[in-house]
Motif scaffolding. Sequence first.
Motif, short mmCIF file in Angstrom:
data_model
loop_
_atom_site.label_atom_id
_atom_site.label_comp_id
_atom_site.label_asym_id
_atom_site.label_seq_id
_atom_site.Cartn_x
_atom_site.Cartn_y
_atom_site.Cartn_z
N THR A 1 0.84 -1.20 0.00
CA THR A 1 0.00 0.00 0.00
C THR A 1 0.87 1.25 0.00
OG1 THR A 1 -1.76 -1.15 1.19
CG2 THR A 1 -1.79 1.26 1.24
N VAL A 2 0.50 2.16 -0.90
CA VAL A 2 1.19 3.44 -1.01
C VAL A 2 0.16 4.55 -0.81
CG1 VAL A 2 2.56 4.98 -2.46
CG2 VAL A 2 2.92 2.51 -2.59
N ARG A 3 0.48 5.49 0.04
CA ARG A 3 -0.37 6.66 0.25
C ARG A 3 0.39 7.88 -0.22
NH1 ARG A 3 -2.22 7.12 6.22
NH2 ARG A 3 0.04 7.14 6.50
N ALA A 4 -0.25 8.68 -1.03
CA ALA A 4 0.42 9.85 -1.63
C ALA A 4 -0.46 11.08 -1.44
CB ALA A 4 0.70 9.62 -3.11
N ARG A 5 0.21 12.21 -1.28
CA ARG A 5 -0.48 13.49 -1.07
C ARG A 5 0.23 14.56 -1.89
NH1 ARG A 5 -3.77 15.22 3.31
NH2 ARG A 5 -3.75 17.48 3.67
N LEU A 6 -0.53 15.25 -2.73
CA LEU A 6 0.00 16.32 -3.56
C LEU A 6 -0.66 17.63 -3.15
CD1 LEU A 6 0.86 16.33 -7.29
CD2 LEU A 6 -0.61 18.15 -6.44
N THR A 7 0.16 18.62 -2.87
CA THR A 7 -0.35 19.95 -2.55
C THR A 7 0.00 20.89 -3.70
OG1 THR A 7 1.71 20.49 -1.37
CG2 THR A 7 -0.12 19.59 -0.08
N GLY B 1 3.70 30.02 -12.59
CA GLY B 1 2.81 28.88 -12.50
C GLY B 1 2.64 28.39 -11.08
N HIS B 2 1.85 27.33 -10.94
CA HIS B 2 1.54 26.75 -9.64
C HIS B 2 2.67 25.82 -9.20
CE1 HIS B 2 -2.36 28.16 -10.98
NE2 HIS B 2 -2.86 27.93 -9.78
N GLU B 3 3.07 25.94 -7.95
CA GLU B 3 4.08 25.04 -7.39
C GLU B 3 3.38 23.83 -6.77
OE1 GLU B 3 7.52 24.87 -3.91
OE2 GLU B 3 6.78 26.81 -4.65
N TRP B 4 3.92 22.65 -6.99
CA TRP B 4 3.36 21.43 -6.42
C TRP B 4 4.42 20.66 -5.65
CZ3 TRP B 4 5.74 17.00 -8.07
CH2 TRP B 4 6.41 17.06 -9.30
N GLN B 5 3.96 19.97 -4.61
CA GLN B 5 4.81 19.10 -3.80
C GLN B 5 4.10 17.75 -3.68
OE1 GLN B 5 5.50 20.95 -0.02
NE2 GLN B 5 6.82 22.54 -0.84
N LEU B 6 4.85 16.69 -3.92
CA LEU B 6 4.29 15.34 -3.91
C LEU B 6 5.15 14.45 -3.02
CD1 LEU B 6 2.39 13.10 -4.88
CD2 LEU B 6 3.82 12.88 -6.94
N VAL B 7 4.50 13.87 -2.00
CA VAL B 7 5.17 12.89 -1.13
C VAL B 7 4.32 11.63 -1.14
CG1 VAL B 7 6.40 14.50 0.36
CG2 VAL B 7 4.04 13.94 0.87
N ALA B 8 5.00 10.49 -1.29
CA ALA B 8 4.33 9.19 -1.29
C ALA B 8 5.09 8.28 -0.34
CB ALA B 8 4.30 8.58 -2.70
N GLU B 9 4.37 7.63 0.55
CA GLU B 9 4.98 6.75 1.55
C GLU B 9 4.42 5.35 1.40
OE1 GLU B 9 6.30 6.93 6.22
OE2 GLU B 9 4.35 7.77 5.66
N ALA B 10 5.32 4.38 1.31
CA ALA B 10 4.95 2.98 1.16
C ALA B 10 5.09 2.25 2.48
CB ALA B 10 5.81 2.31 0.09
#
Length: 410
Positions: free
Chosen positions: A72-78, A88-97
């Motif tokens: 299972t991987v949970r990811a969150r993008l802001t 443009g829009h800045e994005w941050q992506l973290v995914a934890e397995a």
Amino acid sequence: MSNSATDRATLPQTLWAARGRHTGPAPEEVLRRTLRRHKENGDVDDFAEPPVAEDATLRVFEARWRAGGTVTVRARLTLRAPEGRPQGHEWQLVAEAERPWDETWPSPATLFWPEDGTGEDGSWDHHATVAGLRLRQVNALPADDKEMRRRLRDAARGSWCVNVVVHEAMTPDEQGRLPLARLLPPGLRHRVVEHRAAPHQFRAVNWALKALGVEVPRGGAVLLPPDPAPEAFDGREHSVRSVFLDGTEPAELVAALRHFVTLPWPLPQGAGEALTDLRENWTLMTLQEELDRERRRVDVYAEALEAMTKSRDLYQQAAEQALEALAAYRDVPPAPAVPQQRPASRTPGALQQLTRTFERLKLTAKGQRPPAPQDPPETSADDASDTSSSAGSAAENGGPEAADGTDPSS
């Protein structure tokens, strides 16, 4: 806050993190379409968009999937709207397995963003802080030496990506001018920024890299450490002597990248907050996850209640002891009053001495008793005749006083 690399927590091996900028007009619509398509295809189990304040400049997207079919991987993008900047829009992506990340797993970036990432919707693979850099393309180094040094320094400072500098031993053909990122494993593909130095820039690029403590071999590649770098970092361990730009897989470079990403690097600036936000504010949960969360809450409440009960008992015990001490104090008879001492006299020295003398005389006079009255002594016949003779002589001499002591003229 310290900028030292040793003062920050290390990057967990279960974390995949990246950030960038989207140059299109409506990136939130692109994210919704991409996540919806992946859910229909079964690539993600579910996704959600947690609510935010109406006037907030931040949008949040969550997605959950099973990497390799079991993990299972949970990811969150802001997604943050630009503040006075047109980049443009800045994005941050973290995914934890649930276990350390496998480079063969799909890139989380391509589950949120479209694989091509170009067109009327704009592109999402721009570098977050350095203008002109792209994640999936070849980034030619500037011709100006100072500008080259500034770009490499800014790219390495607090970067969420892995920066690799490749020197071309000779002018490559069309196949060699393609980015090496397309040849990397999926788990590394969107975490690498490739800087390309032309053959004539060999001396200039090593002069620019001197400030970072590394050197690129002629016709080879080197991985840039984050700035600040850990004290134990050795640039020679992460340099490749030869990189063939002929379209074949760069095996030595991939091996160096594998070793590089497994090192205990400090968390980049902002990555720790993003990871905490993922763990503590996660909303896309299964029924089992919700049950586990409620159980943890019950345990926390039970511990808090037990602590409050112990505190109450301690306060009650202290109050009882205080009442007992007060009762015992009331039963004790009062102690005799201590006579108050008179302040010392401030009489001047001579007057004070005279006062003391009079007080001593007074005490002495009081202490002596008066003598007892005594009978008058008896007068003998001789004494009486002497007295009469004296009185007669005085009368004959015409003295003013008579023998009995009275005035004769009276």
